[in-house]
Design a protein around this motif. Sequence first.
Motif, PDB file in Angstrom:
ATOM      1  N   PHE A 199       0.859  -1.187   0.000  1.00  0.00           N
ATOM      2  CA  PHE A 199       0.000   0.000   0.000  1.00  0.00           C
ATOM      3  C   PHE A 199       0.895   1.236   0.000  1.00  0.00           C
ATOM      4  CE2 PHE A 199      -2.516  -3.390   1.901  1.00  0.00           C
ATOM      5  CZ  PHE A 199      -3.701  -3.287   1.170  1.00  0.00           C
ATOM      6  N   TYR A 200       0.577   2.186  -0.891  1.00  0.00           N
ATOM      7  CA  TYR A 200       1.451   3.338  -1.084  1.00  0.00           C
ATOM      8  C   TYR A 200       0.989   4.588  -0.340  1.00  0.00           C
ATOM      9  CZ  TYR A 200       3.631   0.351  -4.490  1.00  0.00           C
ATOM     10  OH  TYR A 200       4.288  -0.706  -5.064  1.00  0.00           O
ATOM     11  N   ASP A 201      -0.226   4.559   0.132  1.00  0.00           N
ATOM     12  CA  ASP A 201      -0.739   5.677   0.925  1.00  0.00           C
ATOM     13  C   ASP A 201      -0.681   5.298   2.399  1.00  0.00           C
ATOM     14  OD1 ASP A 201      -2.088   7.696   2.185  1.00  0.00           O
ATOM     15  OD2 ASP A 201      -3.881   7.606   0.934  1.00  0.00           O
ATOM     16  N   PRO A 202       0.113   6.007   3.204  1.00  0.00           N
ATOM     17  CA  PRO A 202       0.203   5.646   4.629  1.00  0.00           C
ATOM     18  C   PRO A 202      -1.126   5.787   5.362  1.00  0.00           C
ATOM     19  CG  PRO A 202       1.296   7.748   4.202  1.00  0.00           C
ATOM     20  CD  PRO A 202       0.969   7.163   2.874  1.00  0.00           C
ATOM     21  N   GLN A 203      -2.065   6.527   4.763  1.00  0.00           N
ATOM     22  CA  GLN A 203      -3.387   6.716   5.379  1.00  0.00           C
ATOM     23  C   GLN A 203      -4.455   5.870   4.677  1.00  0.00           C
ATOM     24  OE1 GLN A 203      -3.482   8.466   8.161  1.00  0.00           O
ATOM     25  NE2 GLN A 203      -1.318   8.947   7.901  1.00  0.00           N
ATOM     26  N   THR A 204      -4.056   4.744   4.088  1.00  0.00           N
ATOM     27  CA  THR A 204      -4.996   3.877   3.378  1.00  0.00           C
ATOM     28  C   THR A 204      -6.159   3.488   4.285  1.00  0.00           C
ATOM     29  OG1 THR A 204      -3.228   2.967   1.999  1.00  0.00           O
ATOM     30  CG2 THR A 204      -5.273   1.716   2.097  1.00  0.00           C
TER      31      THR A 204
END
Length: 366
Positions: A199-204
Amino acid sequence: MFEDQTKKPFIKKLLNHKIKFWAAVAAALIILIAGGASLYVKSALEPVNKNSEKAVNVYIPKGSTISTIAAKLKKQDLIKNEKVFIAYVKFKHAEGFQAGNFQLSQSMGPAELIEKLTSTSHVPAFKIIIPEGRQLSEIADIIAGQTNYSNKDIMKKLDDKGFINQLKKKYPKLITDDVLNKNIKHPLEGYLYPATYPFYDPQTKLETIIEAMIKQTDKVAGKYQSQMKGKNMSVHKTLTLASLIEEEATEKADRHKISSVFHNRLGKKMPLQTDPTVLYALGKHKNRVVYKDLEAKSPYNTYTNTGLPPGPIANAGETSWEAALNPDKTEYVYFLAKKNGEVVFTKTLKEHNKAKSKYITNGQSE
């Protein structure tokens, strides 16, 4: 009055000298300003700290403009000047900036920063690795370990009927009314596919994380649609049987033979009598099941109930899916694992008890 004509050449000469003087001054100023500007730009394009070895994680959202990227880099102290960086990007005609998580450094100049930010091989913000044979509560622990979500919140979302109904609409061939059976402990048990998920968004969002695993299960299920139809087995039944095979198999076990035992027992209306279902019913992890455990009152107890349990007891890898749908043709109705991991298959209770006495009761490990 008449002008003194003798003064004109002098005045003209004086004016010419003044013009030349101020022109020289202006030229000097321009050179100084240009030189100063050049030094300023040169300085602004140098790394913030060329000796830095510290990695800085930067997340670039989708749809980010050069201006927003520059602002983010400046905020994280990776460039000296936003406007100069933007001008440099335009001067170099740089394009193809990617969204995602990047590991950058203060030692990088604008050229290297652009190279990193336009590369498709950037690193994920985090990875979630789901092994085979894991129960939903264990998967919740894994997700919690890589995110800011708690196990309690994850399990709440996994059991949320509203969320499950959304998944039913999105994945109608995979998520059916079978998961809402009143006897099922957790509707999505066995439906989160074992794999590595970057996952590339830390806020997924938690929903996005869970759905990525559901989507992968749906993808695998699509490969076996015709086989499941030919065997008259629903996705839910296939997942359930695959989970039993996954939980019973050792590294040395032949999953197709284990599958044949389960299929043979189902065909003979014999209880499956598989220990992992008892442990799932008890909600415990034990090295050994004792006789008292076999009396557990639960629809998952395959010692006291015939047929498959209400649903999967864990997730299963594709090898177990394939084995569930393609059992070997045998007459085996019993199996047991030796201490070294090898599995002994037998056709009768007499043979099974003999093997049990040899390899289990007497504690031998040949």
